[in-house]
Design an enzyme around this catalytic site. Structure first.
Site, PDB file in Angstrom:
ATOM      1  N   LYS A   1       0.861  -1.188   0.000  1.00  0.00           N
ATOM      2  CA  LYS A   1       0.000   0.000   0.000  1.00  0.00           C
ATOM      3  C   LYS A   1       0.888   1.225   0.000  1.00  0.00           C
ATOM      4  O   LYS A   1       2.041   1.171   0.444  1.00  0.00           O
ATOM      5  CB  LYS A   1      -0.887   0.014   1.254  1.00  0.00           C
ATOM      6  CG  LYS A   1      -2.095   0.908   1.132  1.00  0.00           C
ATOM      7  CD  LYS A   1      -3.266   0.185   0.490  1.00  0.00           C
ATOM      8  CE  LYS A   1      -4.481   1.079   0.357  1.00  0.00           C
ATOM      9  NZ  LYS A   1      -5.664   0.311  -0.073  1.00  0.00           N
TER      10      LYS A   1
HETATM   11  P1  NAD Z   1     -13.482   7.635  -2.568  1.00  0.00           P
HETATM   12  O1  NAD Z   1     -12.525   8.718  -2.291  1.00  0.00           O
HETATM   13  O2  NAD Z   1     -13.973   7.411  -3.947  1.00  0.00           O
HETATM   14  O3  NAD Z   1     -14.778   7.809  -1.630  1.00  0.00           O
HETATM   15  C1  NAD Z   1     -14.685   7.994  -0.247  1.00  0.00           C
HETATM   16  C2  NAD Z   1     -16.064   8.397   0.255  1.00  0.00           C
HETATM   17  O4  NAD Z   1     -16.040   8.495   1.689  1.00  0.00           O
HETATM   18  C3  NAD Z   1     -16.517   9.755  -0.270  1.00  0.00           C
HETATM   19  O5  NAD Z   1     -17.894   9.685  -0.579  1.00  0.00           O
HETATM   20  C4  NAD Z   1     -16.291  10.676   0.927  1.00  0.00           C
HETATM   21  O6  NAD Z   1     -17.136  11.799   0.926  1.00  0.00           O
HETATM   22  C5  NAD Z   1     -16.623   9.736   2.059  1.00  0.00           C
HETATM   23  N1  NAD Z   1     -16.090  10.179   3.351  1.00  0.00           N
HETATM   24  C6  NAD Z   1     -14.844  10.663   3.607  1.00  0.00           C
HETATM   25  N2  NAD Z   1     -14.759  11.010   4.902  1.00  0.00           N
HETATM   26  C7  NAD Z   1     -15.956  10.743   5.456  1.00  0.00           C
HETATM   27  C8  NAD Z   1     -16.485  10.882   6.753  1.00  0.00           C
HETATM   28  N3  NAD Z   1     -15.752  11.372   7.746  1.00  0.00           N
HETATM   29  N4  NAD Z   1     -17.775  10.503   6.978  1.00  0.00           N
HETATM   30  C9  NAD Z   1     -18.522   9.995   5.984  1.00  0.00           C
HETATM   31  N5  NAD Z   1     -18.070   9.838   4.721  1.00  0.00           N
HETATM   32  C10 NAD Z   1     -16.814  10.198   4.475  1.00  0.00           C
HETATM   33  O7  NAD Z   1     -12.797   6.311  -1.978  1.00  0.00           O
HETATM   34  P2  NAD Z   1     -13.142   4.812  -2.322  1.00  0.00           P
HETATM   35  O8  NAD Z   1     -12.201   4.335  -3.376  1.00  0.00           O
HETATM   36  O9  NAD Z   1     -14.621   4.651  -2.501  1.00  0.00           O
HETATM   37  O10 NAD Z   1     -12.673   4.091  -0.973  1.00  0.00           O
HETATM   38  C11 NAD Z   1     -13.530   4.012   0.157  1.00  0.00           C
HETATM   39  C12 NAD Z   1     -12.992   2.926   1.086  1.00  0.00           C
HETATM   40  O11 NAD Z   1     -12.979   1.683   0.386  1.00  0.00           O
HETATM   41  C13 NAD Z   1     -11.560   3.134   1.579  1.00  0.00           C
HETATM   42  O12 NAD Z   1     -11.449   2.582   2.882  1.00  0.00           O
HETATM   43  C14 NAD Z   1     -10.741   2.302   0.617  1.00  0.00           C
HETATM   44  O13 NAD Z   1      -9.508   1.886   1.186  1.00  0.00           O
HETATM   45  C15 NAD Z   1     -11.667   1.129   0.436  1.00  0.00           C
HETATM   46  N6  NAD Z   1     -11.421   0.349  -0.784  1.00  0.00           N
HETATM   47  C16 NAD Z   1     -11.461   0.934  -2.018  1.00  0.00           C
HETATM   48  C17 NAD Z   1     -11.248   0.148  -3.146  1.00  0.00           C
HETATM   49  C18 NAD Z   1     -11.366   0.728  -4.527  1.00  0.00           C
HETATM   50  O14 NAD Z   1     -11.291  -0.060  -5.483  1.00  0.00           O
HETATM   51  N7  NAD Z   1     -11.555   2.002  -4.694  1.00  0.00           N
HETATM   52  C19 NAD Z   1     -10.961  -1.205  -3.012  1.00  0.00           C
HETATM   53  C20 NAD Z   1     -10.937  -1.773  -1.748  1.00  0.00           C
HETATM   54  C21 NAD Z   1     -11.182  -0.978  -0.634  1.00  0.00           C
END
Ligand code: NAD
Length: 428
Positions: free
Chosen positions: A118
């Site tokens: 990561k």
């Molecule tokens: P992203 O940046 O696209 O979305 C994040 C979302 O969380 C946004 O809607 C944001 O407004 C919201 N957010 C941020 N702070 C917040 C808070 N304090 N309260 C409520 N909402 C809040 O990110 P993503 O890619 O969707 O990733 C989200 C999670 O999923 C992360 O933990 C990431 O590690 C995990 N993840 C993502 C992927 C991927 O393929 N993108 C894969 C596995 C895991």
């Protein structure tokens, strides 16, 4: 179910960073691991390689700004490192270490041939212009160049990083190599070796695993009430897929607030509204409610798809869902896990629930290195099979051993990693 009714004081949220949370998870899993693998367990508690880099860039104003960046390869026993890159003001080495370790376990749970890695930069990208963001990405890619490569370590998007950033990253690496090397990152634009199905893949995996769990619990998806925290790549796709399957997405929360409609929100319209106005609130038929009330919404399914440490001792007692699915990495603290367990709420752990993203990233990497691209149907079918097989292997193990899904997923993942480690032995 696992022994645990009382919350030990050392699990208090204030004292536990993401890396310590991961260590507690490994402690909980150790008693269930195959005995011949136990001499190797300590390897899981030590990242193989960590790199801290200074990322200096020239701002548009002409000033120079410095940011701290990281790349951690937690374990490479099963293959090259794989894991995303996060741009966020709260990024720390402890967080990146934990996220890399969860990648090790996750990649083993869905059995893709990768180790765990990561990366991240402590930065608020919303304060940078597009040109500054490009310079930041190119300098960071150059600084961690010594660790990455299609056969060494393959980054991908995470919070606040997207396919444009992956394109800059791939271009920077390619310039250093003197040849176009699309397989160095995944989550790229389609026109640069990206894969069909990648944008929705994590949300789709969240949906598939939740549907499987609901089937086991006898909850029909059509008409089920769903609350989703996080409306980005993961949360929005999951919400959309639930709505398309006839579920009612009654509550959505992101960093700008929380909206609610007991009859179900129009997810596509909410996405457009969020895009056009920059916030969730203010759409007709979407009542804004207090952020804390999100947790107490009467739903069947709660999807946590924002950040880590969102479900804590403070709100776990208020959750009314029957299933909590961890779309985010580490959204539930160990103390909250115990509360949910005591309240008989099923948690589908991150290392299983959000593995759809890395699974299609694996498909993207395979397509890039073989220079042969698959149809979206083929990708979704393969994803569906891998996610359902992984879910059902974890479910069967949890049932037969009388343990939580998280413990069962960790047992499956850790045993695969430790077996590879044991078979490889020590060098020299
Ligand atoms: P992203 O940046 O696209 O979305 C994040 C979302 O969380 C946004 O809607 C944001 O407004 C919201 N957010 C941020 N702070 C917040 C808070 N304090 N309260 C409520 N909402 C809040 O990110 P993503 O890619 O969707 O990733 C989200 C999670 O999923 C992360 O933990 C990431 O590690 C995990 N993840 C993502 C992927 C991927 O393929 N993108 C894969 C596995 C895991």
């Amino acid at each position: 179910m696992d022994n645990t009714s009382k919350i030990p004081s050392y699990l208090s949220r204030e004292r536990l960073g993401p890396w310590e949370t991961y260590l507690v998870q490994i402690d909980r899993v150790e008693p269930y691991l195959e005995k011949s693998l136990l001499p190797w367990v300590e390897t899981l508690t030590r990242p193989k390689r960590t790199l801290i880099v200074d990322v200096p860039i020239r701002l548009d104003s002409g000033e120079i700004a410095h940011f701290e960046g990281y790349r951690v390869q937690h374990n490479l026993s099963r293959g090259p490192g794989k894991g995303g890159i996060r741009y966020h003001p709260d990024v720390t080495l402890s967080e990146v270490m934990a996220l890399s370790a969860w990648m090790t376990i996750k990649n083993a749970v869905v059995n893709v041939p990768y180790g765990g890695a990561k990366g991240g930069i402590r930065v608020n990208p919303k304060n940078l212009t597009l040109a500054e963001l490009e310079r930041l990405t190119r300098r960071y890619a150059s600084e961690i160049n010594i660790m990455i490569g299609p056969e060494k370590d393959i980054p991908a998007p995470d919070i606040n990083t997207n396919e444009q950033i992956m394109a800059w990253f791939m271009d920077t690496y390619s310039m250093n190599q003197g040849k176009t090397t699309t397989g160095v990152v995944t989550g790229k634009p389609l026109s640069l070796g990206g894969s069909l199905g990648r944008p929705d893949a994590t949300g789709r995996g969240v949906f598939i695993t939740t549907v499987e769990a609901a089937r086991h619990l006898g909850i029909p998806i059509a008409g089920a009430k769903v609350a989703v925290q996080g409306f980005g790549n993961v949360g929005e796709a999951a919400a959309r897929l639930f709505a398309e399957a006839g579920a009612k997405v009654v509550a959505v929360q992101d960093e700008t607030g929380t909206v609610f409609n007991a009859a179900g929100l129009d997810v596509r319209r909410l996405k457009r509204h969020r895009h056009e106005t920059g916030s969730l609130g203010g759409m007709a038929e979407a009542e804004s409610i207090d952020n804390q009330d999100f947790w107490a919404c009467e739903v069947d399914i709660l999807i946590a798809a924002a950040l880590e440490n969102q479900i804590t001792e403070d709100n776990a007692g208020r959750i009314r869902a029957r299933i909590v699915t961890e779309g985010a990495n580490g959204p539930t603290t160990p103390a909250a896990d115990l509360i949910l367990q005591a309240r008989n709420i099923l948690v589908i752990p991150d290392v299983l629930a959000n593995a759809g993203g890395v699974t299609v990233s694996y498909f993207e990497w395979v397509q890039d290195i073989s220079a042969f691209f698959w149809s979206e149907d083929e990708i979704n079918q393969r994803l569906d099979k891998i996610m359902r097989d992984a879910f059902n292997a974890v479910w069967a193990s949890a049932e037969s051993k009388g343990i939580l899904l998280r413990t069962a997923a960790f047992v499956l993942g850790c045993e695969r990693v430790l077996l590879a480690r044991k078979l490889r032995g020590l060098y020299p």
